[in-house]
Design a protein around this motif. Structure first.
Motif, PDB file in Angstrom:
ATOM      1  N   ASP A  97     -17.856   6.592  -6.955  1.00  0.00           N
ATOM      2  CA  ASP A  97     -18.770   5.613  -6.369  1.00  0.00           C
ATOM      3  C   ASP A  97     -20.115   6.283  -6.134  1.00  0.00           C
ATOM      4  OD1 ASP A  97     -19.712   3.231  -5.318  1.00  0.00           O
ATOM      5  OD2 ASP A  97     -17.930   2.918  -4.065  1.00  0.00           O
ATOM      6  N   ALA A  98     -21.148   5.440  -5.903  1.00  0.00           N
ATOM      7  CA  ALA A  98     -22.499   5.960  -5.685  1.00  0.00           C
ATOM      8  C   ALA A  98     -22.589   6.667  -4.341  1.00  0.00           C
ATOM      9  CB  ALA A  98     -23.510   4.813  -5.743  1.00  0.00           C
ATOM     10  N   MET A  99     -23.510   7.633  -4.257  1.00  0.00           N
ATOM     11  CA  MET A  99     -23.706   8.377  -3.012  1.00  0.00           C
ATOM     12  C   MET A  99     -24.460   7.533  -1.995  1.00  0.00           C
ATOM     13  SD  MET A  99     -24.501  12.327  -4.084  1.00  0.00           S
ATOM     14  CE  MET A  99     -25.515  12.028  -5.533  1.00  0.00           C
ATOM     15  N   VAL A 100     -23.953   7.512  -0.760  1.00  0.00           N
ATOM     16  CA  VAL A 100     -24.641   6.830   0.326  1.00  0.00           C
ATOM     17  C   VAL A 100     -25.916   7.608   0.660  1.00  0.00           C
ATOM     18  CG1 VAL A 100     -24.508   6.131   2.742  1.00  0.00           C
ATOM     19  CG2 VAL A 100     -22.511   5.883   1.262  1.00  0.00           C
ATOM     20  N   GLY A 101     -27.017   6.896   0.831  1.00  0.00           N
ATOM     21  CA  GLY A 101     -28.273   7.561   1.126  1.00  0.00           C
ATOM     22  C   GLY A 101     -29.065   7.916  -0.107  1.00  0.00           C
ATOM     23  N   GLY A 102     -28.525   7.577  -1.280  1.00  0.00           N
ATOM     24  CA  GLY A 102     -29.234   7.840  -2.522  1.00  0.00           C
ATOM     25  C   GLY A 102     -28.909   9.189  -3.111  1.00  0.00           C
ATOM     26  N   GLY A 103     -29.324   9.386  -4.324  1.00  0.00           N
ATOM     27  CA  GLY A 103     -29.042  10.629  -5.033  1.00  0.00           C
ATOM     28  C   GLY A 103     -28.517  10.340  -6.414  1.00  0.00           C
ATOM     29  N   ALA A 104     -28.817  11.233  -7.332  1.00  0.00           N
ATOM     30  CA  ALA A 104     -28.387  11.040  -8.714  1.00  0.00           C
ATOM     31  C   ALA A 104     -26.896  11.301  -8.853  1.00  0.00           C
ATOM     32  CB  ALA A 104     -29.179  11.968  -9.633  1.00  0.00           C
ATOM     33  N   GLY A 105     -26.239  10.525  -9.713  1.00  0.00           N
ATOM     34  CA  GLY A 105     -24.845  10.767 -10.006  1.00  0.00           C
ATOM     35  C   GLY A 105     -23.901  10.085  -9.040  1.00  0.00           C
ATOM     36  N   MET A 106     -22.625  10.277  -9.298  1.00  0.00           N
ATOM     37  CA  MET A 106     -21.556   9.635  -8.528  1.00  0.00           C
ATOM     38  C   MET A 106     -20.698  10.694  -7.848  1.00  0.00           C
ATOM     39  SD  MET A 106     -22.099   6.412  -9.419  1.00  0.00           S
ATOM     40  CE  MET A 106     -20.648   5.349  -9.446  1.00  0.00           C
ATOM     41  N   LEU A 107     -19.996  10.262  -6.797  1.00  0.00           N
ATOM     42  CA  LEU A 107     -19.036  11.130  -6.111  1.00  0.00           C
ATOM     43  C   LEU A 107     -17.623  10.607  -6.315  1.00  0.00           C
ATOM     44  CD1 LEU A 107     -20.515  11.893  -2.563  1.00  0.00           C
ATOM     45  CD2 LEU A 107     -20.387  13.435  -4.522  1.00  0.00           C
ATOM     46  N   MET A 108     -16.649  11.492  -6.242  1.00  0.00           N
ATOM     47  CA  MET A 108     -15.262  11.057  -6.245  1.00  0.00           C
ATOM     48  C   MET A 108     -14.999  10.267  -4.966  1.00  0.00           C
ATOM     49  SD  MET A 108     -13.176  14.332  -7.815  1.00  0.00           S
ATOM     50  CE  MET A 108     -11.624  13.422  -7.929  1.00  0.00           C
ATOM     51  N   SER A 109     -14.384   9.128  -5.096  1.00  0.00           N
ATOM     52  CA  SER A 109     -14.102   8.263  -3.953  1.00  0.00           C
ATOM     53  C   SER A 109     -13.018   8.865  -3.068  1.00  0.00           C
ATOM     54  CB  SER A 109     -13.656   6.883  -4.425  1.00  0.00           C
ATOM     55  OG  SER A 109     -14.649   6.288  -5.243  1.00  0.00           O
ATOM     56  N   PRO A 110     -13.092   8.640  -1.755  1.00  0.00           N
ATOM     57  CA  PRO A 110     -12.112   9.246  -0.845  1.00  0.00           C
ATOM     58  C   PRO A 110     -10.685   8.738  -1.042  1.00  0.00           C
ATOM     59  CG  PRO A 110     -14.075   8.572   0.360  1.00  0.00           C
ATOM     60  CD  PRO A 110     -14.207   8.011  -1.019  1.00  0.00           C
ATOM     61  N   GLN A 111     -10.520   7.434  -1.246  1.00  0.00           N
ATOM     62  CA  GLN A 111      -9.156   6.869  -1.215  1.00  0.00           C
ATOM     63  C   GLN A 111      -8.211   7.446  -2.262  1.00  0.00           C
ATOM     64  OE1 GLN A 111      -7.883   4.199  -3.705  1.00  0.00           O
ATOM     65  NE2 GLN A 111      -5.962   5.005  -2.835  1.00  0.00           N
ATOM     66  N   PRO A 112      -8.562   7.472  -3.557  1.00  0.00           N
ATOM     67  CA  PRO A 112      -7.596   7.999  -4.532  1.00  0.00           C
ATOM     68  C   PRO A 112      -7.241   9.463  -4.282  1.00  0.00           C
ATOM     69  CG  PRO A 112      -9.325   6.763  -5.635  1.00  0.00           C
ATOM     70  CD  PRO A 112      -9.775   6.949  -4.226  1.00  0.00           C
ATOM     71  N   LEU A 113      -8.246  10.262  -3.933  1.00  0.00           N
ATOM     72  CA  LEU A 113      -7.985  11.678  -3.715  1.00  0.00           C
ATOM     73  C   LEU A 113      -7.153  11.895  -2.460  1.00  0.00           C
ATOM     74  CD1 LEU A 113      -8.322  14.564  -4.583  1.00  0.00           C
ATOM     75  CD2 LEU A 113     -10.582  14.594  -3.513  1.00  0.00           C
ATOM     76  N   GLU A 114      -7.458  11.154  -1.396  1.00  0.00           N
ATOM     77  CA  GLU A 114      -6.660  11.298  -0.178  1.00  0.00           C
ATOM     78  C   GLU A 114      -5.206  10.898  -0.420  1.00  0.00           C
ATOM     79  OE1 GLU A 114      -7.152  10.492   4.449  1.00  0.00           O
ATOM     80  OE2 GLU A 114      -7.098   8.622   3.297  1.00  0.00           O
ATOM     81  N   SER A 115      -5.002   9.791  -1.112  1.00  0.00           N
ATOM     82  CA  SER A 115      -3.633   9.350  -1.389  1.00  0.00           C
ATOM     83  C   SER A 115      -2.871  10.388  -2.205  1.00  0.00           C
ATOM     84  CB  SER A 115      -3.650   8.006  -2.122  1.00  0.00           C
ATOM     85  OG  SER A 115      -4.208   6.997  -1.305  1.00  0.00           O
ATOM     86  N   ALA A 116      -3.565  11.012  -3.150  1.00  0.00           N
ATOM     87  CA  ALA A 116      -2.930  12.058  -3.960  1.00  0.00           C
ATOM     88  C   ALA A 116      -2.553  13.257  -3.095  1.00  0.00           C
ATOM     89  CB  ALA A 116      -3.882  12.488  -5.075  1.00  0.00           C
ATOM     90  N   LEU A 117      -3.459  13.670  -2.216  1.00  0.00           N
ATOM     91  CA  LEU A 117      -3.181  14.830  -1.367  1.00  0.00           C
ATOM     92  C   LEU A 117      -2.099  14.513  -0.331  1.00  0.00           C
ATOM     93  CD1 LEU A 117      -6.822  16.147  -0.841  1.00  0.00           C
ATOM     94  CD2 LEU A 117      -5.039  17.108  -2.306  1.00  0.00           C
ATOM     95  N   GLN A 118      -2.077  13.298   0.173  1.00  0.00           N
ATOM     96  CA  GLN A 118      -1.029  12.912   1.118  1.00  0.00           C
ATOM     97  C   GLN A 118       0.344  12.933   0.440  1.00  0.00           C
ATOM     98  OE1 GLN A 118      -2.416   9.122   2.603  1.00  0.00           O
ATOM     99  NE2 GLN A 118      -3.402  10.053   4.388  1.00  0.00           N
TER     100      GLN A 118
END
Length: 231
Positions: A51-72
């Motif tokens: 998803d896009a970075m909050v506050g602006g910035g080039a590029g995308m970040l990995m979204s929290p939900q899929p990664l958190e679910s994987a780590l859980q």
């Protein structure tokens, strides 16, 4: 030891660990490699993981939900797992870290970021340690994760064919490893140090020690000063 890679691209990692020394270590049961893909845990109907970075910035970040679910899911199945994030802003990964992790852990989890990185809150919530492997930014965390895993895995009992290979290595005692040579005795006008051919192991060891000091002073003056301070 078990090593789990949390990655959107397991195929990048899989080929490396299927070959050569580490491939044989896996076949012999000294090392286990598996993968968890955050995309498999995405609740988005299109399996979107960025998803896009909050506050602006080039590029995308990995979204929290899929990664958190994987780590859980990993934590639930393996509560003792140590979760390691790879990031350019992490602490430098050293040989001392490799030895520590090889000697004390049974399950390491390497989280490989993509895009412009990982939401910082995930790192704060789940990281046991955050490592960097150099002052450079790559397209993803798979290569740094593989580097760290390789450094740890080769220290495990039974992985190397000759355990004596671990006896004198670069970064032990803050020195780089001395130069090594093989046959022929002369190659393109350059000869092997004559004492190496005579079989006097005490003299060879002394020469290698001097060469290690010289090599460290030339290539890594920071380590050289550190080694001198220990004398």
């Amino acid at each position: 030891m078990r090593c789990t890679f949390v990655t959107l691209f397991p195929e990048i990692v899989e080929g490396y660990f299927g070959a050569s020394i580490l491939g044989r270590a896996i076949e012999a049961g000294h090392l286990r490699i598996d993968f968890v893909n955050p995309r498999d845990y995405s609740e988005n109907r299109y399996k979107k993981v960025d998803d896009a970075m909050v506050g602006g910035g080039a590029g995308m970040l990995m979204s929290p939900q899929p990664l958190e679910s994987a780590l859980q899911a990993i934590r639930a199945e393996s509560p003792e797992a140590r979760i390691l994030f790879l990031s350019p802003v992490g602490k430098p990964f050293r040989q001392t870290d490799a030895r520590r992790l090889a000697g004390a852990q049974t399950h390491l989890v390497f989280v490989a970021g993509r895009y412009e990185g990982i939401d910082e809150r995930l790192i704060e919530l789940y990281a046991d340690e955050v490592f960097a492997v150099g002052d450079a930014v790559l397209t993803g965390g798979e290569l740094p994760a593989m580097l760290c895993c390789d450094a740890v895995a080769r220290l495990l009992p039974g992985v190397l064919g000759n355990a004596d290979s671990l006896a004198v290595e670069s970064f032990d005692a803050s020195l780089l490893e001395a130069p090594s040579f093989t046959k022929p005795d002369e190659f393109r006008g350059k000869r092997i140090v004559s004492e190496f051919l005579k079989g006097n192991h005490s003299k060879i060891a002394a020469i290698k020690n001097r060469m290690a000091w010289a090599k460290t002073q030339y290539f890594r003056p920071d380590l050289y000063q550190k080694a001198k301070a220990k004398l």
